[in-house]
Structure formats: C-alpha cells, structure tokens
Motif scaffolding. Structure first.
Motif, PDB file in Angstrom:
ATOM      1  N   PRO A 199       0.824  -1.210   0.000  1.00 32.30           N
ATOM      2  CA  PRO A 199       0.000   0.000   0.000  1.00 32.30           C
ATOM      3  C   PRO A 199       0.858   1.260   0.000  1.00 32.30           C
ATOM      4  O   PRO A 199       1.965   1.277   0.554  1.00 32.30           O
ATOM      5  CB  PRO A 199      -0.799  -0.123   1.307  1.00 32.30           C
ATOM      6  N   ARG A 200       0.339   2.288  -0.602  1.00 31.51           N
ATOM      7  CA  ARG A 200       1.132   3.513  -0.716  1.00 31.51           C
ATOM      8  C   ARG A 200       1.393   4.183   0.623  1.00 31.51           C
ATOM      9  O   ARG A 200       2.304   4.996   0.739  1.00 31.51           O
ATOM     10  CB  ARG A 200       0.434   4.485  -1.672  1.00 31.51           C
ATOM     11  N   ASP A 201       0.584   3.885   1.646  1.00 32.66           N
ATOM     12  CA  ASP A 201       0.853   4.467   2.956  1.00 32.66           C
ATOM     13  C   ASP A 201       1.615   3.506   3.858  1.00 32.66           C
ATOM     14  O   ASP A 201       1.769   3.740   5.053  1.00 32.66           O
ATOM     15  CB  ASP A 201      -0.441   4.912   3.631  1.00 32.66           C
ATOM     16  N   ASN A 202       2.129   2.419   3.275  1.00 38.94           N
ATOM     17  CA  ASN A 202       2.929   1.463   4.038  1.00 38.94           C
ATOM     18  C   ASN A 202       4.332   2.038   4.233  1.00 38.94           C
ATOM     19  O   ASN A 202       4.934   2.563   3.290  1.00 38.94           O
ATOM     20  CB  ASN A 202       2.995   0.135   3.278  1.00 38.94           C
ATOM     21  N   PRO A 203       4.896   1.959   5.437  1.00 35.93           N
ATOM     22  CA  PRO A 203       6.210   2.565   5.680  1.00 35.93           C
ATOM     23  C   PRO A 203       7.355   1.858   4.976  1.00 35.93           C
ATOM     24  O   PRO A 203       8.496   2.337   5.031  1.00 35.93           O
ATOM     25  CB  PRO A 203       6.363   2.469   7.195  1.00 35.93           C
TER      26      PRO A 203
END
Length: 509
Positions: free
Chosen positions: A343-347
């Motif tokens: 996911p694009r908000d995964n660190p």
C-alpha cells in the motif's frame, strides 16, 4: 623624440606609485536601512587604499584598522544593544591627507537571520493569503535579497540592498513576523535562495576534501569545458535569462555558493534558516556518474553531508554557535511503491520519509533545530501553500533555542519503546497533554517483527505514552511512525505541535 618622451612617460607612470589605488568601499551588506546583530561582535569590512587607516564610528564606538597590502580591511565592533532608534554608521579612510567618507543611514540593531534554500523558501508572500494578511501588522522587519547569480570563483561582493520592507518569501516573512513579536527587537532577513538547487549548489569547493560524492561532481564539472563556456556565455549575455538558462545555472554545484553565499560572510547574524532537500530526494544520475549514487543513497547520506555543511559554514562565519533552523520536508507524494502489493501508505514504500530521517541528523550537532512539518504539505504539489505554520514553528524554535525563552517549541519526540506482553509502549518527551487533533485514536503507527512485514497498529494514548498492538502480530518488535511520503497524522501535545516521525528498526530500505 616624441616616441622617446612617450616611452619615458609610460615608464614613470609604472614606477611612481598612484596616490589613489582603490577608493573606500564597504562590503555589499553595509548599506542604508541595514540591521546589525545585537549582543555579538559585529565585523565591518571593505576595501580601500593599501596603507590607509580606516575608522568606523557607530553607536558611540570608534574603531580603527590599517588597510592590508591587498586593499582589504576589517574592523570588529563590540557587541551592540538592540535598538529601534535609527542610527548612522560613518566610515572614513585617511591616506596622505586624503580623506574619504561613507555613511550608512537608518541602521537598526536586532536579530539577523539568513534564509536560504530552494523553491519553497523562494515561494512568494502573495501566493499565501494567510501570510499576506500579516503585512498590515508588520513593523521593524527589514530585508536584503541577494540577486540570483552564479560565479565560477568565490566572489567578494553580491548585488542587493537593505530595504525597510518584509522579504518576499512566505516562510522567511512568517518567521520574521513571529520572531519580531517574540523578541521585541528589529529583525533583519538576508534572503538568499533559488529554486531547484541542491545542497551541493551551496557548498564551497573545499568541501571536496570531506564529501566524496561532491569531489566526483566537481571533477566532472571541471572536465566539462562546454558547461563552463555556457555559464560564461549566459552571464555575459542579456538578462533576464531564459527559462532554460535559469534552470541550467541553478542546477550546477558550487557556483551558487560562490556568488550568493560567500559574499555574505562573516556578516554578524544569529543563524541560518534552511529550507532545502527536495532536489536531493531525486536521483543524482546525470549529476554524478557513479552508479551507486541512486535516489535512495542520496537521501541516506544527506544528513551527514548536511552536518558537514553546517560545520563548514560555522568556520566561514568564525562562529561556533551559528544556529541552524532546518525545515523538515512536509508531506508529499505517496506514489513511490516498492511493489504492487505494498500500500502507498505502508512505511516500507520508498518516500520522502528517508529524507526526513536524514534531516533529523542535524540535531546531532549543537545549536541546531528542526521544524516538524509532517502534518502539512500536499500529496500532489511539491510547492504547498501552508507556509504560515512553518514560519510560526521556526520562530518558536528560535525563541527557545536562541533567545532562551521558556516556550514549548516542538511536538512529542520519541524517547524509548518498551515491550509489554503482546504490545509495544512508546514513550515521548515534550508530551504534556498528549492527545489527537480529532479525538480519535492516534494514526500512522505501524508494527513489524523480524520478517519486516509491516502492519497497521491499534494505538491508545496512556499519559505521555502510546500503546501499540495488532492482531496480525503476536510479538511486535519494531515501530515506524509517520514514515511515508504524506502521512495522515493526528498526534500532538497541548501546544498542538505534531509528533516527530521516527522508526525503531534498522532495516535497510
């Protein structure tokens, strides 16, 4: 006979020294309407006839110095008290009964800061209504804007003039406005910035001795005679430059320092506000031919380079406590993914989070501060308009760290993490009144174990701590907070300042 007389005359002209080799000239920053730094020694310098005696009179002081054989002179005034009362500096040069005189009128004494960096520092006041609205309330702020230029060698002078007006930079003006109100003294801003510039553009050439990739860049630049010829052609041609010429100049290394920073030293100032880094998040391919110098490695080494750059500037100013205020890059661009299933908000995704971590290395040096901006920015626009909070936070840090005021100037800062059953407890400093802005649970916390698979954490505030757990991890080991390009964050303290991003792992990106 005429030829003999002419030759004799020319010979005498060479042998007989001139009585006026160089007229008295002050350094570029010494003009009417200037602001001098309070409570610190104030160097005043310029050029004059070698052997002459130069006298500087200001605020009851009178200092003298002899001009060196190279025509340069420098005098240091004793520390000055802040003053809203306009005063005049008088400088005279005396040689063989010839007296030259110059004056700088309407001089104030207060807090002086250099504001530098790239396009977000250059971003204008008129484009930010909230900052523009401060203009009617503004007083006792003055500005010297350095003309954007380049030079192949270090210059002694730059173009600009002190004016009794706010700087046309939203960040610099906001900072000056809130600092002036806090310090209750005049504030002088020296604005020296240019969009799209890398930190290497602002480096003196001698940093090739300490920064390996900068050495490579300058060796490549020196070998590129076509580029140097193009620079000379642009500088000798008409202005304003074309867009292509402008971009070409500002994307070079070192030559902006030569023209826009070197002439400023050692003008007495409290410190330097640095809003730069966007350019260094980009791949350096094409700037450095070494294959290892990728986008990610550029961000990872930035912090160490930044520290060396700060120390080198302190040498240039001969000021060990020259303070640096760094603006952390705000939220932008959750679009760089490691793989389609991340996911694009995964660190774990590639993002500006690595640059922010690098910028925070500045805090390893004394007399440094970093303004946290992770709650600001625009996911699609590298030039966000929310500049007012940045100016306010910079002024808070300056009030605390340079004026000695007891104010809360930063949000919660990671202190330590403890294991508690199947949870991790994160303890914070600067966490009085720890809360969320929307009353919901804290966001942007992620957990992982040694498998390096990151999962969202369920977060709960307990006093000055946040307890983290996840049904997907039996024994979480590591935490990342706000470690993405544009984090969705809500954790603040009672000063409503956001928590700093952090990670507790040491995984390679």
């Amino acid at each position: 006979m005429m030829k003999t007389s002419l030759a004799l005359g020319l010979l005498m002209a060479v042998l007989v020294p001139s009585t006026a080799i160089a007229e008295l000239q002050l350094g570029s920053l010494f003009t009417d309407h200037m602001v001098l730094q309070r409570d610190a020694p104030v160097p005043v310098w310029g050029t004059a006839d070698p052997g002459a005696t130069v006298t500087v009179k200001f605020a009851g002081q009178e200092k003298k110095a002899d001009v060196a054989t190279d025509g340069k002179w420098m005098i240091q005034l004793d520390p000055l008290s802040a003053s809203f009362e306009p005063q005049t500096m008088t400088v005279t040069s005396n040689l063989n009964s010839t007296i030259e005189n110059q004056q700088c009128a309407d001089v104030l004494v207060g807090e002086v800061w250099i504001c530098s960096g790239q396009s977000n520092m250059q971003f204008g006041v008129d484009a930010v209504p909230e900052v523009k609205a401060l203009i009617p309330q503004t007083k006792n702020i003055r500005n010297f804007t350095v003309k954007r230029s380049v030079a192949l060698t270090e210059q002694e002078r730059c173009e600009g003039q002190w004016v009794d007006r706010y700087p046309d930079s939203a960040v610099a003006f906001g900072f000056a406005h809130f600092l002036q109100a806090s310090a209750d003294t005049p504030v002088g801003i020296i604005l020296s910035c240019w969009g799209s510039t890398s930190i290497e553009a602002w480096m003196p050439r001698d940093m090739t001795e300490t920064v390996p990739h900068f050495k490579v860049m300058m060796e490549e630049f020196d070998a590129n005679t076509e580029a140097q010829a193009e620079i000379n052609a642009i500088l000798s041609g008409p202005q304003p430059w074309s867009g292509k010429e402008d971009i070409f100049l500002r994307r070079q290394s070192n030559i902006i320092y030569n023209a826009m920073m070197h002439p400023l030293a050692p003008y007495a100032c409290r410190g330097l506000v640095w809003y730069q880094g966007e350019r260094n998040t980009q791949s350096m391919h094409g700037m450095v031919k070494e294959p290892w110098f990728s986008r990610n490695s550029g961000m990872r080494i930035y912090g160490d380079v930044l520290k060396q750059w700060m120390q080198r500037y302190r040498q240039q100013w001969n000021q060990d406590d020259l303070h640096f205020l760094v603006v952390m890059l705000p939220g932008y661009g959750n679009v760089l993914k490691t793989s389609p299933d991340v996911p694009r908000d995964n660190p774990a995704a590639h993002s500006w989070a690595w640059m922010r971590e690098s910028q925070l290395k500045a805090l390893e040096l004394p007399h440094t501060s970093v303004a946290n901006t992770i709650d600001l920015g625009d996911i699609k626009n590298v030039h966000p308009k929310d500049k007012l909070p940045i100016g306010r936070r910079l002024a808070l840090l300056a009030a605390r760290d340079t004026l000695g005021q007891k104010v809360e100037a930063q949000g919660p800062v990671f202190q330590k993490v403890e294991t508690q059953d199947n949870s991790l407890v994160v303890h914070f400093k600067h966490a009085e009144g720890l809360k969320t802005t929307d009353g919901s649970s804290p966001k942007a916390f992620w957990l992982a174990d040694d498998d390096q698979k990151w999962v969202r954490a369920d977060a709960t505030i307990q006093g000055k701590s946040v307890v983290l757990q996840s049904a997907e991890l039996a024994k979480p080991l590591y935490v990342r907070y706000a470690f993405v390009g544009k984090p969705d964050v809500n954790l603040v303290n009672d000063a409503n300042l956001p928590a700093l991003p952090f990670r507790t792992d040491r995984f390679e990106p």
